[in-house]
Motif scaffolding. Structure first.
Motif, short mmCIF file in Angstrom:
data_model
loop_
_atom_site.label_atom_id
_atom_site.label_comp_id
_atom_site.label_asym_id
_atom_site.label_seq_id
_atom_site.Cartn_x
_atom_site.Cartn_y
_atom_site.Cartn_z
N ARG A 3 -26.11 -23.55 -5.80
CA ARG A 3 -24.44 -23.98 -5.99
C ARG A 3 -24.07 -24.66 -4.78
NH1 ARG A 3 -21.71 -19.06 -8.39
NH2 ARG A 3 -20.28 -20.70 -9.03
N PRO A 4 -23.13 -25.51 -4.84
CA PRO A 4 -22.55 -26.21 -3.48
C PRO A 4 -21.66 -25.18 -2.80
CG PRO A 4 -21.44 -27.20 -5.42
CD PRO A 4 -22.53 -26.18 -5.94
N HIS A 5 -21.39 -25.06 -1.58
CA HIS A 5 -20.71 -24.59 -0.58
C HIS A 5 -19.22 -24.68 -1.12
CE1 HIS A 5 -19.37 -21.86 2.40
NE2 HIS A 5 -18.74 -22.74 3.00
N ARG A 6 -18.45 -23.70 -1.41
CA ARG A 6 -17.11 -23.84 -1.77
C ARG A 6 -16.26 -23.43 -0.48
NH1 ARG A 6 -15.29 -21.14 -6.83
NH2 ARG A 6 -13.57 -21.76 -6.02
N GLN A 7 -15.09 -24.15 -0.21
CA GLN A 7 -14.42 -23.58 0.81
C GLN A 7 -13.45 -22.49 0.39
OE1 GLN A 7 -12.27 -26.81 2.87
NE2 GLN A 7 -10.46 -25.77 3.17
N PRO A 8 -13.07 -21.48 1.06
CA PRO A 8 -12.35 -20.49 0.65
C PRO A 8 -10.95 -21.06 0.66
CG PRO A 8 -13.66 -19.60 2.69
CD PRO A 8 -13.82 -21.07 2.29
N GLY A 9 -10.24 -20.60 -0.30
CA GLY A 9 -8.91 -21.04 -0.87
C GLY A 9 -7.78 -20.62 -0.23
N TYR A 10 -6.57 -21.20 0.11
CA TYR A 10 -5.30 -20.92 0.50
C TYR A 10 -4.54 -20.10 -0.66
CZ TYR A 10 -0.60 -21.54 2.46
OH TYR A 10 0.51 -21.48 2.67
N LEU A 11 -4.65 -18.59 -0.36
CA LEU A 11 -4.16 -18.07 -1.62
C LEU A 11 -2.72 -17.40 -1.25
CD1 LEU A 11 -7.40 -15.95 -1.84
CD2 LEU A 11 -6.78 -17.96 -3.24
N HIS A 12 -1.93 -16.81 -2.43
CA HIS A 12 -0.56 -16.26 -2.18
C HIS A 12 -0.87 -14.87 -2.89
CE1 HIS A 12 3.46 -16.59 -4.05
NE2 HIS A 12 3.70 -16.22 -2.73
N HIS A 13 -0.23 -14.11 -1.79
CA HIS A 13 -0.24 -12.67 -2.02
C HIS A 13 1.17 -12.49 -2.40
CE1 HIS A 13 0.44 -8.26 -0.72
NE2 HIS A 13 -0.84 -8.18 -1.49
N LYS A 14 1.60 -12.40 -3.74
CA LYS A 14 2.77 -12.52 -4.33
C LYS A 14 3.71 -11.38 -4.09
CE LYS A 14 1.54 -15.37 -8.23
NZ LYS A 14 1.37 -15.41 -9.73
N PRO A 15 3.39 -10.26 -3.93
CA PRO A 15 4.38 -9.06 -3.60
C PRO A 15 4.92 -9.41 -2.05
CG PRO A 15 2.37 -8.36 -4.66
CD PRO A 15 1.87 -9.51 -4.30
N SER A 16 4.13 -9.96 -1.15
CA SER A 16 4.78 -9.94 0.16
C SER A 16 5.16 -11.57 0.44
CB SER A 16 3.71 -9.54 1.18
OG SER A 16 2.69 -10.46 0.97
N ASN A 17 4.71 -12.26 -0.44
CA ASN A 17 5.08 -13.76 -0.27
C ASN A 17 4.38 -14.32 0.90
OD1 ASN A 17 5.88 -16.30 -0.97
ND2 ASN A 17 7.62 -16.09 0.35
N GLN A 18 3.12 -13.71 1.06
CA GLN A 18 2.27 -14.26 2.36
C GLN A 18 1.18 -15.06 1.96
OE1 GLN A 18 2.52 -13.14 5.89
NE2 GLN A 18 4.72 -12.81 5.08
N ALA A 19 0.69 -16.06 2.69
CA ALA A 19 -0.60 -16.88 2.40
C ALA A 19 -1.74 -16.17 3.20
CB ALA A 19 -0.43 -18.10 3.07
N TYR A 20 -2.86 -16.05 2.54
CA TYR A 20 -4.08 -15.51 2.98
C TYR A 20 -5.42 -16.25 2.69
CZ TYR A 20 -5.07 -13.10 -1.25
OH TYR A 20 -5.30 -12.77 -2.69
N VAL A 21 -6.29 -15.96 3.43
CA VAL A 21 -7.57 -16.65 2.98
C VAL A 21 -8.61 -15.49 3.20
CG1 VAL A 21 -7.96 -17.43 5.40
CG2 VAL A 21 -9.25 -18.60 3.49
N ARG A 22 -9.69 -15.31 2.34
CA ARG A 22 -10.49 -14.23 2.28
C ARG A 22 -12.00 -14.66 3.04
NH1 ARG A 22 -10.42 -9.47 -0.72
NH2 ARG A 22 -8.77 -10.17 -1.93
N LEU A 23 -12.16 -14.53 4.29
CA LEU A 23 -13.51 -15.08 4.87
C LEU A 23 -13.97 -13.59 5.21
CD1 LEU A 23 -11.73 -17.31 7.47
CD2 LEU A 23 -13.02 -17.93 5.43
N GLY A 24 -15.42 -13.57 5.05
CA GLY A 24 -16.45 -12.47 5.53
C GLY A 24 -16.01 -11.29 4.79
N GLY A 25 -15.32 -11.01 3.66
CA GLY A 25 -14.89 -9.85 2.99
C GLY A 25 -13.60 -9.55 3.58
N HIS A 26 -13.02 -10.12 4.40
CA HIS A 26 -11.68 -9.64 5.04
C HIS A 26 -10.60 -10.95 4.57
CE1 HIS A 26 -13.61 -6.38 7.35
NE2 HIS A 26 -14.45 -7.24 7.71
N CYS A 27 -9.36 -10.15 4.47
CA CYS A 27 -8.09 -11.00 4.27
C CYS A 27 -7.76 -11.36 5.63
CB CYS A 27 -7.30 -10.52 3.38
SG CYS A 27 -7.65 -10.08 1.79
N ARG A 28 -7.25 -12.70 5.83
CA ARG A 28 -6.64 -13.22 7.07
C ARG A 28 -5.16 -13.59 6.72
NH1 ARG A 28 -10.37 -13.29 11.34
NH2 ARG A 28 -12.15 -12.84 10.81
N TYR A 29 -3.96 -13.10 7.01
CA TYR A 29 -2.91 -13.33 6.71
C TYR A 29 -2.54 -14.66 7.49
CZ TYR A 29 -2.45 -9.80 3.20
OH TYR A 29 -2.88 -9.16 1.83
#
Length: 193
Positions: A3-29
């Protein structure tokens, strides 16, 4: 076929209205969702990630990065949502937890858990005292300056933060001295809000 390598997405944590990305099993806000600053942080993280360089240097063979306040809050919300879906608690308990998380991570999302102490909790308490109520109906609906949160509501949210950290201690995510230091912060008394 690989499968082609997918770039981790720019995600929305709705309860806090914070953007985050999941890298290596950890969320980075990254900051407020949709803000230019959060998009810059995301682009910088993706550049490091796609270049193959380690994003955080590890010190030692089994180094584990300490959890941040936002990661603890996310895990707690997932726990409360699961309890709510199983019918163990009222749905309102989950919604109250969301308000607590919003208050907690507004200014302290990227802070390591071990550094979160009484001064940070008092700062949240002071900010909540000045927070206007969300009024859509009732006697204050047309007011230009709606009233601020009541003393009881401020104390409820601060106690919710303590409860979140108590849950973190029970799950062995938070060191016990952190919770003990938070217990030292007293609630607001009559006339303080």
């Amino acid at each position: 076929m690989p499968r082609p390598h997918r770039q981790p997405g720019y995600l929305h944590h709705k309860p806090s209205n914070q953007a985050y990305v999941r890298l290596g099993g950890h969320c980075r806000y990254l900051g407020e969702y949709g803000s230019p600053d959060s998009h810059r942080r995301y682009a910088a993280l993706m550049a490091d990630h796609l270049s193959g360089e380690p994003i955080e240097p590890s010190s030692g063979r089994d180094a584990i990065r300490p959890l941040t306040v936002a990661e603890l809050a996310e895990r707690h919300l997932e726990h409360e949502l699961a309890r709510s879906k199983r019918g163990l608690v009222d749905r309102q308990t989950y919604h109250a937890a969301r308000y607590v998380v919003q208050a907690l991570i507004a200014d302290h999302a990227s802070m390591p858990l071990a550094r979160f102490g009484p001064r940070a909790l008092k700062a949240i308490q002071r900010r909540l005292v000045a927070t206007p109520c969300k009024v859509s109906a009732g006697r204050h609906a047309g007011d230009a300056e709606p009233p601020t949160l009541s003393r009881a509501e401020v104390n409820r949210r601060v106690n919710g933060i303590r409860r979140l950290f108590r849950w973190g201690v029970s799950e062995e995510l938070v060191p016990e001295p952190v919770l003990a230091s938070l217990e030292a912060v007293s609630g607001l008394r009559v006339g303080e809000a």
